[in-house]
Write a protein that holds these residues in place. Structure first.
Motif, mmCIF file in Angstrom:
data_model
loop_
_atom_site.group_PDB
_atom_site.id
_atom_site.type_symbol
_atom_site.label_atom_id
_atom_site.label_comp_id
_atom_site.label_asym_id
_atom_site.label_seq_id
_atom_site.Cartn_x
_atom_site.Cartn_y
_atom_site.Cartn_z
ATOM 1 N N ILE A 119 19.140 46.169 95.108
ATOM 2 C CA ILE A 119 20.314 45.814 95.909
ATOM 3 C C ILE A 119 21.467 46.630 95.330
ATOM 4 N N GLN A 120 22.300 47.149 96.196
ATOM 5 C CA GLN A 120 23.450 47.926 95.730
ATOM 6 C C GLN A 120 24.720 47.317 96.318
ATOM 7 N N PRO A 121 25.869 47.491 95.623
ATOM 8 C CA PRO A 121 27.129 47.002 96.170
ATOM 9 C C PRO A 121 27.354 47.577 97.570
ATOM 10 N N PRO A 122 27.955 46.832 98.512
ATOM 11 C CA PRO A 122 28.642 45.552 98.276
ATOM 12 C C PRO A 122 27.732 44.342 98.112
ATOM 13 N N GLY A 123 26.401 44.524 98.151
ATOM 14 C CA GLY A 123 25.495 43.419 97.827
ATOM 15 C C GLY A 123 25.590 43.093 96.340
ATOM 16 N N ASN A 124 25.002 41.949 95.943
ATOM 17 C CA ASN A 124 25.014 41.539 94.536
ATOM 18 C C ASN A 124 23.821 42.162 93.826
ATOM 19 N N ASP A 125 24.096 43.139 92.948
ATOM 20 C CA ASP A 125 23.006 43.840 92.255
ATOM 21 C C ASP A 125 22.659 43.212 90.902
ATOM 22 N N MET A 126 23.264 42.060 90.598
ATOM 23 C CA MET A 126 23.040 41.412 89.298
ATOM 24 C C MET A 126 21.840 40.467 89.347
ATOM 25 N N VAL A 127 21.062 40.504 88.268
ATOM 26 C CA VAL A 127 19.924 39.600 88.116
ATOM 27 C C VAL A 127 20.439 38.229 87.675
ATOM 28 N N ASP A 128 19.931 37.170 88.320
ATOM 29 C CA ASP A 128 20.331 35.803 87.969
ATOM 30 C C ASP A 128 19.772 35.440 86.598
ATOM 31 N N ARG A 129 20.662 35.005 85.676
ATOM 32 C CA ARG A 129 20.208 34.667 84.319
ATOM 33 C C ARG A 129 19.625 33.261 84.227
ATOM 34 N N GLY A 130 19.912 32.400 85.211
ATOM 35 C CA GLY A 130 19.467 31.005 85.140
ATOM 36 C C GLY A 130 17.954 30.857 85.236
ATOM 37 N N TYR A 131 17.326 31.746 86.005
ATOM 38 C CA TYR A 131 15.865 31.692 86.184
ATOM 39 C C TYR A 131 15.348 33.110 85.939
ATOM 40 N N ALA A 132 15.524 33.555 84.696
ATOM 41 C CA ALA A 132 15.157 34.915 84.302
ATOM 42 C C ALA A 132 13.634 35.069 84.279
ATOM 43 N N TYR A 133 13.174 36.274 84.060
ATOM 44 C CA TYR A 133 11.738 36.521 83.905
ATOM 45 C C TYR A 133 11.198 35.639 82.771
ATOM 46 N N GLY A 134 10.088 34.949 83.036
ATOM 47 C CA GLY A 134 9.480 34.099 82.015
ATOM 48 C C GLY A 134 10.118 32.732 81.889
ATOM 49 N N SER A 135 11.208 32.500 82.600
ATOM 50 C CA SER A 135 11.891 31.207 82.505
ATOM 51 C C SER A 135 11.135 30.133 83.281
ATOM 52 N N THR A 136 11.228 28.895 82.789
ATOM 53 C CA THR A 136 10.742 27.730 83.533
ATOM 54 C C THR A 136 11.914 26.825 83.888
ATOM 55 N N GLU A 137 13.130 27.305 83.714
ATOM 56 C CA GLU A 137 14.333 26.468 83.845
ATOM 57 C C GLU A 137 14.138 25.170 83.072
ATOM 58 N N GLN A 138 13.897 25.345 81.773
ATOM 59 C CA GLN A 138 13.685 24.217 80.835
ATOM 60 C C GLN A 138 12.546 23.317 81.305
ATOM 61 N N GLY A 139 11.458 23.926 81.766
ATOM 62 C CA GLY A 139 10.261 23.145 82.098
ATOM 63 C C GLY A 139 10.266 22.520 83.486
ATOM 64 N N THR A 140 11.246 22.859 84.309
ATOM 65 C CA THR A 140 11.337 22.217 85.623
ATOM 66 C C THR A 140 10.698 23.039 86.748
ATOM 67 N N ARG A 141 10.423 24.327 86.486
ATOM 68 C CA ARG A 141 9.844 25.166 87.532
ATOM 69 C C ARG A 141 8.670 25.945 86.964
ATOM 70 N N GLN A 142 7.863 26.550 87.836
ATOM 71 C CA GLN A 142 6.768 27.352 87.295
ATOM 72 C C GLN A 142 7.322 28.634 86.689
ATOM 73 N N PRO A 143 6.628 29.146 85.647
ATOM 74 C CA PRO A 143 7.135 30.350 84.979
ATOM 75 C C PRO A 143 7.426 31.459 85.989
ATOM 76 N N HIS A 144 8.579 32.088 85.831
ATOM 77 C CA HIS A 144 9.034 33.083 86.792
ATOM 78 C C HIS A 144 8.412 34.431 86.473
ATOM 79 N N HIS A 145 7.689 34.986 87.432
ATOM 80 C CA HIS A 145 7.011 36.268 87.208
ATOM 81 C C HIS A 145 7.874 37.453 87.626
ATOM 82 N N GLY A 146 9.098 37.176 88.092
ATOM 83 C CA GLY A 146 10.013 38.247 88.485
ATOM 84 C C GLY A 146 11.435 37.832 88.196
ATOM 85 N N VAL A 147 12.363 38.471 88.870
ATOM 86 C CA VAL A 147 13.775 38.109 88.744
ATOM 87 C C VAL A 147 14.356 37.921 90.141
#
Ligand SMILES: [Zn+2]
Length: 267
Positions: free
Chosen positions: A30-58
């Motif tokens: 994604i390029q500006p004016p779209g949002n090109d930033m990766v969300d840190r809340g559910y990063a690669y490998g995150s489970t959002e503190q055990g509440t979601r399945q491990p994230h295989h992407g961003v």
């Protein structure tokens, strides 16, 4: 050219940390004016503190209809839905998706774009880096409209993913920090992790993060690291881990456009 795990680019074990050019071979989908930033809340490998399945992407949060661009030149391995062909843990997981095959220097990699509202390409087509291939949506299993982006060694193997932030060009003026926490046998270890940013190493820290360690099910032998933080300003960072009741700290340096790797070998 065969698939291979994340390369070890320098020897962080010998000197606590090391800095290299990394393998930032992909541009942001994604390029500006779209949002090109990766969300840190559910990063690669995150489970959002055990509440979601491990994230295989961003995830890149964007409204439905925002253009999705090819992260590198390649060919379309697949463009369609996953109602009858499985790319994730279940059918209809990614909704409308595109998988691109890329011949990059020394390796073949696949990128996957999920939850799309519109597909602009068909299987077998060639695409250029930055070419529009589709539009953001919320098809499949998606909480709100966003682009789910993956990097894979094998196009239909959900367990062959790598952290996309090791491959995406860092945001202007930032670097990437990859952390490996292992025991003497090289087995990944999990422990609370705290990273503090010191613009002046003799002053106070101004920001801190507690990235999640990748869960054991993410360890398919593909990843060098088991924690990663991207979009970091250059400067000094203090990494602290809690191990067997004691706090262990280490200072590392980040440089613009570079990858810093550090390895903790835990007793
Ligand atoms: Zn996602």
């Amino acid at each position: 050219v065969t698939a291979s795990p994340t390369p070890v680019l320098c020897d962080p074990a010998a000197i606590n940390f090391c800095i290299s050019d990394g393998t930032f071979l992909l541009q942001r989908p994604i390029q500006p004016p779209g949002n090109d930033m990766v969300d840190r809340g559910y990063a690669y490998g995150s489970t959002e503190q055990g509440t979601r399945q491990p994230h295989h992407g961003v995830d890149l949060y964007n409204a439905t209809g925002v253009p999705v661009l090819a992260a590198a030149a390649g060919t379309v391995f697949y463009a369609g839905n996953d109602l009858s062909l499985r790319f994730g843990p279940q059918l209809d997981f990614y909704g409308n998706l595109i998988v691109l095959a890329h011949s990059l220097p020394g390796r073949t990699l696949y990128t996957l774009y999920g939850h799309l509202s519109k597909l602009d390409v068909t299987t077998g087509m060639s695409v250029q880096a930055g070419e529009k291939i589709g539009e953001v949506g919320s098809t499949g299993i998606a909480i709100g409209s966003h682009l789910h982006f993956e990097v894979r060694l094998y196009p239909q193997d959900y367990n062959s993913t790598l952290d996309p932030e090791l491959w995406l060009n860092p945001e202007l003026g930032t670097g990437v920090l990859a952390i490996r926490l292992v025991n003497h046998a090289g087995v990944f270890q999990s422990t609370p992790l705290d990273i503090q940013y010191y613009p002046d190493p003799n002053g106070a820290f101004t920001q801190s993060w507690q990235p999640e360690i990748y869960p054991p099910e993410m360890d398919q032998g593909n990843n060098w690291e088991n924690a990663l933080l991207a979009d970091l300003l250059p400067g000094s960072y203090r990494i602290t881990i809690l191990w067997q009741g004691a706090w262990l700290s280490r200072w590392v340096t980040l440089e613009t456009g570079k990858l810093t790797q550090t390895e903790f070998i835990l007793p």
